[in-house]
Design an enzyme around this catalytic site. Structure first.
Site, PDB file in Angstrom:
ATOM      1  N   GLN A  25      -2.133   2.752   9.939  1.00 51.58           N
ATOM      2  CA  GLN A  25      -0.694   2.727   9.528  1.00 51.58           C
ATOM      3  C   GLN A  25       0.008   3.867  10.448  1.00 51.58           C
ATOM      4  OE1 GLN A  25      -3.647   3.197   7.851  1.00 51.58           O
ATOM      5  NE2 GLN A  25      -3.520   2.702   5.570  1.00 51.58           N
ATOM      6  N   ARG A  68      -6.892   0.193  -7.191  1.00 47.70           N
ATOM      7  CA  ARG A  68      -7.700   0.669  -5.641  1.00 47.70           C
ATOM      8  C   ARG A  68      -7.556   2.378  -6.860  1.00 47.70           C
ATOM      9  NH1 ARG A  68      -4.380   1.403  -0.264  1.00 47.70           N
ATOM     10  NH2 ARG A  68      -6.057   2.093  -0.004  1.00 47.70           N
ATOM     11  N   LYS A  74      -4.919  10.362   3.361  1.00 47.94           N
ATOM     12  CA  LYS A  74      -5.477   9.259   3.975  1.00 47.94           C
ATOM     13  C   LYS A  74      -5.953  10.082   5.223  1.00 47.94           C
ATOM     14  CE  LYS A  74      -4.879   6.171   4.203  1.00 47.94           C
ATOM     15  NZ  LYS A  74      -5.552   4.948   3.811  1.00 47.94           N
ATOM     16  N   ASP A 110      -1.926  11.076  -2.069  1.00 48.37           N
ATOM     17  CA  ASP A 110      -2.273   9.992  -3.015  1.00 48.37           C
ATOM     18  C   ASP A 110      -2.198  11.016  -4.399  1.00 48.37           C
ATOM     19  OD1 ASP A 110      -2.561   7.182  -1.517  1.00 48.37           O
ATOM     20  OD2 ASP A 110      -2.876   8.958  -0.295  1.00 48.37           O
ATOM     21  N   ARG A 112       0.938  -0.858  -0.022  1.00 50.92           N
ATOM     22  CA  ARG A 112      -0.071  -0.480  -0.492  1.00 50.92           C
ATOM     23  C   ARG A 112       0.289   1.023   0.572  1.00 50.92           C
ATOM     24  NH1 ARG A 112       2.562   2.298   3.634  1.00 50.92           N
ATOM     25  NH2 ARG A 112       1.120   3.744   4.045  1.00 50.92           N
ATOM     26  N   GLY A 113       0.165   2.649  -0.608  1.00 47.59           N
ATOM     27  CA  GLY A 113       1.089   3.661  -0.521  1.00 47.59           C
ATOM     28  C   GLY A 113       0.958   4.535  -1.579  1.00 47.59           C
ATOM     29  N   ALA A 114       0.723   4.990  -2.324  1.00 49.36           N
ATOM     30  CA  ALA A 114       0.958   5.765  -3.637  1.00 49.36           C
ATOM     31  C   ALA A 114       2.095   5.323  -3.986  1.00 49.36           C
ATOM     32  CB  ALA A 114       1.088   7.392  -3.412  1.00 49.36           C
TER      33      ALA A 114
HETATM   34  O1  MRU Z   1      -4.237   2.984   2.128  1.00 47.32           O
HETATM   35  P1  MRU Z   1      -3.054   3.207   2.242  1.00 47.32           P
HETATM   36  O2  MRU Z   1      -2.374   3.531   2.911  1.00 47.32           O
HETATM   37  O3  MRU Z   1      -2.363   3.311   0.838  1.00 47.32           O
HETATM   38  O4  MRU Z   1      -3.191   5.004   2.360  1.00 47.32           O
HETATM   39  C1  MRU Z   1      -1.765   5.554   1.399  1.00 47.32           C
HETATM   40  C2  MRU Z   1      -0.634   6.186   2.388  1.00 47.32           C
HETATM   41  O5  MRU Z   1      -0.438   5.762   2.938  1.00 47.32           O
HETATM   42  C3  MRU Z   1      -1.291   7.933   2.651  1.00 47.32           C
HETATM   43  O6  MRU Z   1      -1.987   8.515   2.369  1.00 47.32           O
HETATM   44  C4  MRU Z   1       0.257   8.282   2.567  1.00 47.32           C
HETATM   45  O7  MRU Z   1       0.018   9.307   3.618  1.00 47.32           O
HETATM   46  C5  MRU Z   1       0.115   8.911   0.637  1.00 47.32           C
HETATM   47  S1  MRU Z   1       1.093   7.620   0.317  1.00 47.32           S
HETATM   48  C6  MRU Z   1       2.737   7.748   0.103  1.00 47.32           C
END
Ligand code: MRU
Length: 369
Positions: A208, A95, A260, A249, A52-54
């Site tokens: 997270q 996603r 988030k 994101d 997960r994470g952008a």
């Molecule tokens: O739902 P996730 O864990 O994939 O969410 C993304 C994130 O971790 C956050 O929104 C983050 O701050 C930006 S992505 C590096």
């Protein structure tokens, strides 16, 4: 980054040629590596948040297109291309909010179009997946180098005193291929000897912050404290936060930022208390086709069960999900919110720091004007 002295990325091709990732569902309680053998496994890993994470979902989708190319039919170029395109669309749909995912898939499809034979296309897909991952790591390292100046400036205002940072969710190296976005400048400041302390929002519903950001910071020996999601405003009112630094994101060309869920409330509190609020991201997160985050960015809604339950370690060491509401209570679960550009002090990316405005962004990316 290093785990017990051993350097790791979050995604890589192992010695057997198999795509490997760190399983983010078992952290912080167990460090596990899982292999993704086919496109189904890659799609599941993204939607179920093994990764997960952008930045990381973008890189994973990039490798996913390579895997699709390897498993595509080889009887004709047309059926190969048709299969890869179908799988690419599946990957893209896993996603909706982070722009890095569609960006990586589209980058792969353009690259594959340059191949004249199936063999060439598979080789191009592998090279491009590696290039996307390497670029993500490089850009995140550069975000840290630029962001270090924020900490140097704050430190010059209160020499030898600790700089207190608030962050939300996990925008560390686990959310990318390496280094991270919001955490990259924090690691750079810590490594440069600037005393830093991080307030880590737990980040309900999936926590997270508690499970990933706290684990990362602990592994790198960065001082930090976990706080309840609603504590940030109180800390800002009492001068206990010098800067808020989050990831993103999706960023629109005018500087609105999806991140988030809960980020918007932190930005409001920061504005009310005169606390600088910065957002860090690599350029793959900017969606230059949008100019209104609130109306145009798709916000993922996930299962209400993520809100109704909490996952954690029981006294006997086993990890379990426990329900926190009455049996009949339903829940809604939006994964992200949009922070309007007017609440953002500055944007931080691999090319530097700019105001959260279209002019500011285009100043760093003149080729997009
Ligand atoms: O739902 P996730 O864990 O994939 O969410 C993304 C994130 O971790 C956050 O929104 C983050 O701050 C930006 S992505 C590096």
């Amino acid at each position: 980054m290093k785990i017990n002295g051993q350097p790791f990325r979050t995604i890589w091709i192992n010695d057997d040629g198999v795509l490997s990732v760190i399983n983010q569902l078992t952290l912080p309680h167990a460090f596990e590596i899982v292999t993704l053998l086919d496109v189904d496994a890659v799609c599941d890993a993204i939607s179920n948040m093994v990764v997960r994470g952008a930045g990381l979902i973008g890189a994973t989708a990039g490798y996913g297109v390579w895997i699709a190319a390897k498993q595509a039919p080889t009887d004709s170029l047309e059926s190969f291309d048709r299969y890869v395109k179908t799988q690419a669309l599946r990957l893209q749909a896993t996603r909706p909010t982070a722009s890095n995912l569609a960006w990586a898939v589209n980058r792969q499809l353009s690259r594959l179009a340059a191949g004249g034979t199936i063999f060439e296309k598979i080789a191009l897909a592998k090279a491009e997946a590696e290039a996307i991952a390497d670029e993500d790591a490089k850009f995140c390292r550069q975000i840290g180098e630029h962001g270090l100046s924020l900490f140097e400036n704050l430190s010059s205002l209160k020499p030898s005193k600790t700089i207190n940072v608030l962050t939300h969710c996990n925008a560390g190296w686990l959310a990318f291929v390496d280094y991270g976005s919001a955490l990259s400048p924090i690691y750079a400041a810590h490594d440069a000897g600037i005393p830093v302390h991080v307030w880590v929002d737990e980040t309900r519903p999936r926590n997270q912050g508690a499970s990933l950001t706290a684990w990362e910071l602990a592994s790198h020996a960065v001082p930090h404290s976990l706080i309840a999601d609603n504590a940030g405003g109180h800390l800002m009112q009492h001068g206990m936060i010098d800067i808020v630094l989050t990831g993103a994101d999706r960023i629109t060309r005018n500087g609105d930022a999806a991140n988030k869920i809960g980020t918007y409330l932190k930005a409001l509190a920061a504005k009310d208390n005169g606390v600088p609020f910065y957002i860090a991201f690599p350029s793959s997160t900017i969606d230059f086709s949008l100019n209104n985050g609130l109306t145009q960015i798709p916000i993922e809604e996930r299962s209400g069960d993520e809100v109704r339950k909490v996952i954690g370690k029981l006294a006997d060491g086993t990890v379990a999900a426990v329900q926190i509401c009455p049996d009949q209570t339903k829940a809604r679960n939006w994964g992200f919110d949009v922070t309007p550009a007017r609440l953002v002090t500055g944007l931080l990316c691999e090319r530097g720091i700019c105001p959260a405005t279209e002019a500011g962004i285009l100043g760093l990316f003149p080729e997009k004007a």
